[in-house]
Write a protein that holds these residues in place. Structure first.
Motif: not given
Ligand SMILES: NC(=O)c1ccc[n+]([C@@H]2O[C@H](COP(=O)([O-])OP(=O)(O)OC[C@H]3O[C@@H](n4cnc5c(N)ncnc54)[C@H](O)[C@@H]3O)[C@@H](O)[C@H]2O)c1
Ligand SMILES: [Zn+2]
Ligand SMILES: [Zn+2]
Length: 363
Positions: A1-22
């Motif tokens: 399913m399609q959902t939203r997640a707070a992703v840490v893209e790389s070490q030390g970066q802030p969160f970014t809200m992204a569309e993801v698939v679960l």
């Protein structure tokens, strides 16, 4: 399913809200629609603590929500159940059977590897898998896959925004007092760091009738809450010698101390300010090594120890603490500040500055 997640893209970066698939739940999994997710300091630390190859990553381990779907092999949970999520354990090894589920043989694989036990990763984006399965949930997301062992069923009447932090922060602080230290009323307890974990420890100690509780924290806002819970407070930046001040307040040294700062020098202070035969429980995550005063340790026959989640079994401790909350002896509700989930970085900034104690994201 399609959902939203707070992703840490790389070490030390802030969160970014992204569309993801679960992925859909497997036989042993439950799909939970998140209502609220507490932010624990561990979620913040992990973003800089894990190696660069373990990103992008979805953290979050204080999820609370509603079960939407259960795998065919799941017992004890059904769609519609309200759950508070905590850490995972196998419930079958010797430690688990002894009730010490935080020290399960499979802890690392079940909670920290960024994937399921078989190496698969249930969250993806544009066909590329993300690291997840954090504490068997990765609940900084609108939906998560969890398990019967880490979902604690709660009363559907309960406000899940207030219940989410019981899955980690509140359970850890309170469990350290109720399971690990078990202080007598006339034992003194010093808590270094009055954040969510430290304040939960203070609240639990107060509930147990401990008369001499001291909170050490440089932030006025945190000391104010500790004082409201009945603690005597010390500002470590305003006294010349924290050890001397704590010894003075405890009539020669504390029976117990809890460190939640993960600062090596503070753990050493905590040890030095103990009475002979005293114990310090270091809970913080982030330091590679702690400093120990070896002579003082030996002369005083002191103990420096640690605990995962206050030695709690969430299936027992979460309902127990919610019961204390209902009885008015664990008054943590005021410590929660809610944020719309997409303001996760604001929540991080506010807990870091001390403006709030326990940020909870609402989905
Ligand atoms: N052991 C476990 O199972 C477990 C579980 C949850 C959290 N944790 C860890 O516990 C720690 C605390 O988590 P939290 O969410 O309460 O974090 P927090 O950041 O809210 O609390 C830490 C507190 O320490 C205070 N502090 C900073 N310097 C200090 C000093 N010199 N002396 C005294 N206090 C000082 C800060 O002002 C802050 O109030 C984190 O390291 C977290 O990763 C461990
Ligand atoms: Zn186990
Ligand atoms: Zn935590």
């Amino acid at each position: 399913m399609q959902t939203r997640a707070a992703v840490v893209e790389s070490q030390g970066q802030p969160f970014t809200m992204a569309e993801v698939v679960l992925e859909a739940p497997r036989d042993d999994e439950v799909l939970v629609r998140m209502v609220a997710t507490g932010l624990c300091h561990t979620d913040i630390t992990m973003g800089s603590f894990l190696p660069p190859e373990m990103f992008p990553n979805v953290f979050g381990h204080e999820g609370a929500g509603v079960v939407e779907e259960v795998g065919a092999g799941v017992r004890g949970l059904e769609a519609g159940d309200h759950v508070v999520m905590s850490f995972r354990s196998c419930r079958d090894c010797a430690k688990c059977r002894a009730g010490l589920v935080g020290y399960c043989d499979q802890t690392l694989l079940l909670n920290y590897m960024g994937m399921r036990m078989d190496g698969s990763q249930p969250i993806s984006r544009d066909g590329a898998p993300l690291f997840g399965s954090f504490f068997g949930q990765s609940s900084l997301a609108a939906h998560a896959l969890a398990y019967a062992d880490n979902c604690v069923k709660v009363d559907p009447e309960l406000d899940l925004t207030l219940a989410a932090p019981y899955g980690c922060g509140f359970q850890t602080g309170a469990g350290t007092v109720l399971n690990v230290i078990k202080p007598a009323k006339d034992d003194s307890l010093v808590v270094y760091g009055a954040g969510a974990v430290g304040l939960a420890a203070i609240a639990a100690a107060a509930a147990e009738g401990v008369e001499s509780i001291i909170a050490v924290d440089p932030l006025q806002s945190r000391r104010d809450v500790a004082a409201r819970f009945g603690a005597t407070t010390v500002d470590p930046t305003a006294v010349e010698d924290v050890v001397a001040r704590v010894k003075e307040l405890t009539g020669g040294g504390a029976a117990y101390a809890i460190d939640t700062t993960a600062i090596p020098a503070v753990v050493k202070q905590a040890q030095q300010a103990l009475a002979p035969r005293g114990t310090v429980v270091a809970l913080g995550l982030g330091a590679e090594e702690y400093a120990i005063d070896a002579i003082d340790l030996l002369q005083g026959g002191k103990t420096v120890t640690s605990s995962i989640e206050g030695d709690s079994d969430p299936q027992e401790m979460v309902p127990r603490l919610l019961g204390m909350r209902a009885a008015g002896t664990f008054p943590m509700d005021d410590l929660v500040t809610t944020y719309p989930a997409d303001q996760v970085n604001q929540a991080v900034a506010d807990v870091t500055s001390g403006a709030v104690v326990k940020p909870v994201l609402v989905w």
